[in-house]
Design a protein around this motif. Structure first.
Motif, PDB file in Angstrom:
ATOM      1  N   UNK A   1     110.395 -10.610  15.366  1.00 29.86           N
ATOM      2  CA  UNK A   1     111.378 -10.766  16.448  1.00 29.86           C
ATOM      3  C   UNK A   1     112.671 -11.364  15.909  1.00 29.86           C
ATOM      4  N   UNK A   2     112.529 -12.396  15.070  1.00 27.88           N
ATOM      5  CA  UNK A   2     113.708 -13.032  14.494  1.00 27.88           C
ATOM      6  C   UNK A   2     114.430 -12.073  13.557  1.00 27.88           C
ATOM      7  N   UNK A   3     113.641 -11.268  12.814  1.00 26.56           N
ATOM      8  CA  UNK A   3     114.244 -10.277  11.926  1.00 26.56           C
ATOM      9  C   UNK A   3     115.002  -9.226  12.735  1.00 26.56           C
ATOM     10  N   UNK A   4     114.385  -8.785  13.845  1.00 23.81           N
ATOM     11  CA  UNK A   4     115.066  -7.820  14.712  1.00 23.81           C
ATOM     12  C   UNK A   4     116.346  -8.388  15.285  1.00 23.81           C
ATOM     13  N   UNK A   5     116.279  -9.661  15.642  1.00 17.97           N
ATOM     14  CA  UNK A   5     117.471 -10.333  16.150  1.00 17.97           C
ATOM     15  C   UNK A   5     118.545 -10.404  15.075  1.00 17.97           C
ATOM     16  N   UNK A   6     118.133 -10.722  13.840  1.00 16.38           N
ATOM     17  CA  UNK A   6     119.105 -10.803  12.748  1.00 16.38           C
ATOM     18  C   UNK A   6     119.684  -9.431  12.404  1.00 16.38           C
ATOM     19  N   UNK A   7     118.851  -8.400  12.499  1.00 11.83           N
ATOM     20  CA  UNK A   7     119.357  -7.046  12.261  1.00 11.83           C
ATOM     21  C   UNK A   7     120.361  -6.654  13.350  1.00 11.83           C
ATOM     22  N   UNK A   8     120.066  -7.047  14.598  1.00 12.29           N
ATOM     23  CA  UNK A   8     121.011  -6.767  15.678  1.00 12.29           C
ATOM     24  C   UNK A   8     122.296  -7.565  15.465  1.00 12.29           C
ATOM     25  N   UNK A   9     122.148  -8.785  14.929  1.00 13.55           N
ATOM     26  CA  UNK A   9     123.329  -9.583  14.591  1.00 13.55           C
ATOM     27  C   UNK A   9     124.174  -8.863  13.553  1.00 13.55           C
ATOM     28  N   UNK A  10     123.500  -8.288  12.559  1.00 13.57           N
ATOM     29  CA  UNK A  10     124.218  -7.583  11.494  1.00 13.57           C
ATOM     30  C   UNK A  10     125.006  -6.408  12.070  1.00 13.57           C
ATOM     31  N   UNK A  11     124.363  -5.663  12.965  1.00 12.72           N
ATOM     32  CA  UNK A  11     125.065  -4.548  13.616  1.00 12.72           C
ATOM     33  C   UNK A  11     126.249  -5.086  14.424  1.00 12.72           C
ATOM     34  N   UNK A  12     125.985  -6.171  15.167  1.00 13.17           N
ATOM     35  CA  UNK A  12     127.044  -6.772  15.962  1.00 13.17           C
ATOM     36  C   UNK A  12     128.193  -7.276  15.109  1.00 13.17           C
TER      37      UNK A  12
ATOM     38  N   UNK B   1     130.764 -14.268  20.242  1.00 12.81           N
ATOM     39  CA  UNK B   1     129.553 -13.470  20.397  1.00 12.81           C
ATOM     40  C   UNK B   1     128.681 -13.536  19.161  1.00 12.81           C
ATOM     41  N   UNK B   2     129.307 -13.429  17.986  1.00 13.52           N
ATOM     42  CA  UNK B   2     128.553 -13.512  16.729  1.00 13.52           C
ATOM     43  C   UNK B   2     127.943 -14.899  16.561  1.00 13.52           C
TER      44      UNK B   2
ATOM     45  N   UNK C   1     131.058  -6.958  24.178  1.00 11.03           N
ATOM     46  CA  UNK C   1     130.241  -6.276  25.180  1.00 11.03           C
ATOM     47  C   UNK C   1     129.042  -5.606  24.517  1.00 11.03           C
ATOM     48  N   UNK C   2     129.277  -4.911  23.411  1.00 14.49           N
ATOM     49  CA  UNK C   2     128.184  -4.259  22.697  1.00 14.49           C
ATOM     50  C   UNK C   2     127.176  -5.298  22.196  1.00 14.49           C
ATOM     51  N   UNK C   3     127.684  -6.407  21.663  1.00 17.29           N
ATOM     52  CA  UNK C   3     126.800  -7.477  21.183  1.00 17.29           C
ATOM     53  C   UNK C   3     125.898  -7.998  22.292  1.00 17.29           C
ATOM     54  N   UNK C   4     126.469  -8.220  23.464  1.00 22.63           N
ATOM     55  CA  UNK C   4     125.683  -8.772  24.568  1.00 22.63           C
ATOM     56  C   UNK C   4     124.596  -7.797  25.008  1.00 22.63           C
TER      57      UNK C   4
END
Length: 307
Positions: free
Chosen positions: A46-57, A153-154, A89-92
């Motif tokens: 879950x944390x990895x997925x969150x970090x990957x989403x952070x990277x995209x963001x 957001x980041x 907006x995309x990040x959220x």
């Protein structure tokens, strides 16, 4: 009659912060995915997925900061600074999606009769490293979170990662000391619960900007009162305050002035005074005033007049 003083949101300092945070986050996100697969930990995944989403963001944020720095044109008279808002907006939305997915998988594991084996010691080591990495990224982004909604957001996403690492550490310790494997699924739900409110708050701020609402902390009544205190001002109407992006408020108003101001040629002096008032007292970056004599006010359409 106008007064212009444009800032430079999305400048080099913002981009440097975002790029450094992106490099750190993306590198460790890959390592955490590998660690999650090895240990079988949903919390790490879950944390990895969150970090990957952070990277995209963060990639989106870097692109948005470059676009936002482009100069104004005849078709985009305020420039492209609103790009920062769309990036946020995309990040959220990504954050909301991650929270839902983690919550569903966590509940599924809790309801499963066999929660599965979790290698707690490697999980603990990876979670501690993740905490350190997120702390560094948080420090990098901290200085720019007020001036840019994109950086904010980041920052919120990395803060969520940091709290996720703490949850993973606690879950690993519980599993090591008690053998309670479901602690991992419970911790993943805690991560989802931490992500959700931050995503909602960021989305609320984004929608406030897109809806052209009065910026938080700005009082139209206070601005109007200050303007009315200026020498020669009789009334103020058609007052509008909104923001292009965080830290870039825009103000317009019709200001009714005494005829003597026009007769004595003191309109420039009054404009300088009004502009200075908004800049120093309310941090308004861009202000536009229409000065008009009292006789003109009666020509204004009643439906277009606002306090």
């Amino acid at each position: 009659m106008h007064s212009h003083d444009h800032g430079t949101a999305g400048g080099g300092g913002t981009r440097r912060r975002l790029i450094v945070a992106l490099t750190i986050t993306a590198t460790f996100a890959i390592a955490e995915v590998v660690g999650a697969l090895i240990t079988g930990s949903l919390t790490l995944l879950a944390d990895a997925g969150h970090m990957l989403s952070d990277s995209i963001g963060l990639v989106v944020a870097v692109i948005a900061s470059v676009v936002a720095a482009r100069p104004a044109t005849d078709r985009s008279t305020f420039g492209y600074r609103r790009a920062e808002v769309f990036g946020a907006l995309l990040n959220s939305l990504v954050l909301l999606g991650i929270a839902v997915l983690v919550a569903v998988e966590g509940i599924s594991r809790l309801l499963s009769p066999e929660p599965g084996e979790v290698l707690a010691l490697p999980m603990l080591v990876i979670a501690v490293l993740g905490l350190a990495v997120n702390a560094v990224s948080l420090g990098v982004l901290r200085g720019g979170r007020v001036e840019s909604i994109n950086v904010r957001g980041a920052y919120l996403e990395v803060l969520g990662d940091m709290l996720g690492s703490v949850a993973a550490i606690i879950a690993a310790i519980v599993i090591l000391t008690t053998g309670f494997a479901s602690a991992d699924a419970i911790a993943s739900l805690a991560v989802a619960a931490m992500i959700l409110p931050r995503a909602i708050l960021l989305l609320r701020d984004v929608m406030s900007v897109l809806n052209q609402s009065v910026p938080t902390g700005t009082s139209v009544a206070d601005i109007r009162a200050h303007i009315l205190e200026s020498d020669g001002v009789v009334d103020v109407h058609d007052v509008h305050v909104w923001a292009i992006t965080t830290g870039a408020p825009v103000f317009t108003a019709h200001v009714v002035v005494d005829a003597s101001i026009f007769e004595s040629g003191r309109t420039d002096e009054l404009l300088d005074s009004l502009t200075s008032c908004l800049s120093h007292h309310f941090d308004v970056e861009h202000s536009t005033f229409q000065l008009e004599p009292a006789t003109h006010a009666g020509h204004e359409h009643a439906a277009g007049r606002h306090a």
